[in-house]
Motif scaffolding. Structure first.
Motif, PDB file in Angstrom:
ATOM      1  N   SER A   1       0.814  -1.211   0.000  1.00 32.64           N
ATOM      2  CA  SER A   1       0.000   0.000   0.000  1.00 32.64           C
ATOM      3  C   SER A   1       0.849   1.263   0.000  1.00 32.64           C
ATOM      4  CB  SER A   1      -0.944   0.007   1.202  1.00 32.64           C
ATOM      5  OG  SER A   1      -0.234   0.181   2.421  1.00 32.64           O
TER       6      SER A   1
ATOM      7  N   LEU B   1      -9.746  -3.881   6.808  1.00 35.02           N
ATOM      8  CA  LEU B   1      -8.824  -2.763   6.670  1.00 35.02           C
ATOM      9  C   LEU B   1      -7.972  -2.729   7.926  1.00 35.02           C
ATOM     10  CD1 LEU B   1     -11.140   0.050   5.255  1.00 35.02           C
ATOM     11  CD2 LEU B   1      -9.233  -1.043   4.059  1.00 35.02           C
TER      12      LEU B   1
ATOM     13  N   SER C   1      -0.634   3.297  -4.125  1.00 34.25           N
ATOM     14  CA  SER C   1      -1.791   3.797  -3.370  1.00 34.25           C
ATOM     15  C   SER C   1      -3.120   3.211  -3.828  1.00 34.25           C
ATOM     16  CB  SER C   1      -1.855   5.328  -3.477  1.00 34.25           C
ATOM     17  OG  SER C   1      -2.010   5.735  -4.832  1.00 34.25           O
TER      18      SER C   1
ATOM     19  N   TYR D   1      -3.718   0.167  -3.717  1.00 37.71           N
ATOM     20  CA  TYR D   1      -3.919  -0.966  -2.829  1.00 37.71           C
ATOM     21  C   TYR D   1      -4.095  -0.474  -1.395  1.00 37.71           C
ATOM     22  CZ  TYR D   1      -2.528  -4.157  -6.563  1.00 37.71           C
ATOM     23  OH  TYR D   1      -2.476  -4.859  -7.733  1.00 37.71           O
ATOM     24  N   TYR D   2      -5.032  -1.088  -0.681  1.00 36.03           N
ATOM     25  CA  TYR D   2      -5.260  -0.750   0.719  1.00 36.03           C
ATOM     26  C   TYR D   2      -4.323  -1.562   1.614  1.00 36.03           C
ATOM     27  CZ  TYR D   2      -9.670   1.229  -1.004  1.00 36.03           C
ATOM     28  OH  TYR D   2     -10.617   1.956  -1.686  1.00 36.03           O
ATOM     29  N   ASN D   3      -4.148  -1.074   2.828  1.00 37.32           N
ATOM     30  CA  ASN D   3      -3.428  -1.856   3.829  1.00 37.32           C
ATOM     31  C   ASN D   3      -4.450  -2.767   4.504  1.00 37.32           C
ATOM     32  OD1 ASN D   3      -1.804  -2.938   5.789  1.00 37.32           O
ATOM     33  ND2 ASN D   3      -1.500  -1.031   6.926  1.00 37.32           N
TER      34      ASN D   3
END
Length: 211
Positions: A50, A80, A54, A56-58
């Motif tokens: 991530s 998340l 950006s 991609y989410y964490n």
């Protein structure tokens, strides 16, 4: 009479040798199920990915063994990373061996799954969850091939996993399992094969965290 006894002895010896050969083959059959099951266990996140991209989410991913007396089952929870108390996916995986190098990771949904949020921290809690409270997602199992030690790769069948999420018709999963990470690419498609949901560039890279 002596000749008759010799024939019986010869036949008995032949079947005995055949049984010994079969037993030896069964004993030497590769069994890497414990290796795969162990690799899958642990806590992960996609923080590094991530930070690099950006889009991609964490995401946090927790997979811990439950029901030890029933087989190789894992409770799986994804959220998340910033809101782990509100997971968007809770599942149970059952890992089995199909042949010398192919393994299946079947997926189950959980009735009243909100009751089990965070229970990956206390896997013994699932001893009170009965099998009739989970439902197998038919056609959604991931078939994994062992490529080498500590490396497995696989995917779902073609259009076999039904999904109605966001108007999709079916879902696919591509998975790669390694000693220090898991790469997972889940996507949904409509009945025309158009991409509906899921990462577009490639799978999420989940790095295993230290215990």
């Amino acid at each position: 009479m002596t000749r008759y006894l010799l024939i019986i002895f010869a036949v008995s010896l032949m079947f005995s040798c055949k049984d010994d050969k079969q037993n030896t083959q069964e004993e030497t059959k590769p069994d890497h199920l414990p290796e795969l099951f162990s690799l899958m266990q642990g806590s992960y996140n996609s923080e590094v990915q991530s930070q690099v991209d950006s889009t991609y989410y964490n995401i946090s991913l927790h997979m811990y063994p439950i029901w030890e007396d029933k087989g190789n089952f894992l409770y799986v929870e994804q959220a998340l990373n910033s809101t782990q108390d509100k997971p968007y996916r809770q599942r149970i995986y059952e890992v089995t061996q199909l042949n010398d190098s192919v393994y299946s990771s079947a997926i189950y949904t959980i009735e009243n799954d909100s009751l089990w949020i965070g229970k990956w921290k206390t896997p013994k809690s699932f001893d009170t969850l009965a099998m009739d409270k989970v439902t197998k997602k038919e056609g959604c199992e991931v078939l994994l091939q062992r490529l080498e030690a500590n490396l497995y790769k696989g995917e779902t069948g073609e259009k076999t996993c039904e999904s109605t999420l966001y108007g999709a018709s079916y879902a696919t999963s591509e998975v790669e399992i390694m000693e220090d990470k898991i790469i997972s690419w889940d996507r949904g498609f409509d009945d025309k094969g158009e991409h509906i949901w899921g990462a577009e560039k490639g799978g999420y890279i989940f790095i295993k965290l230290d215990d």
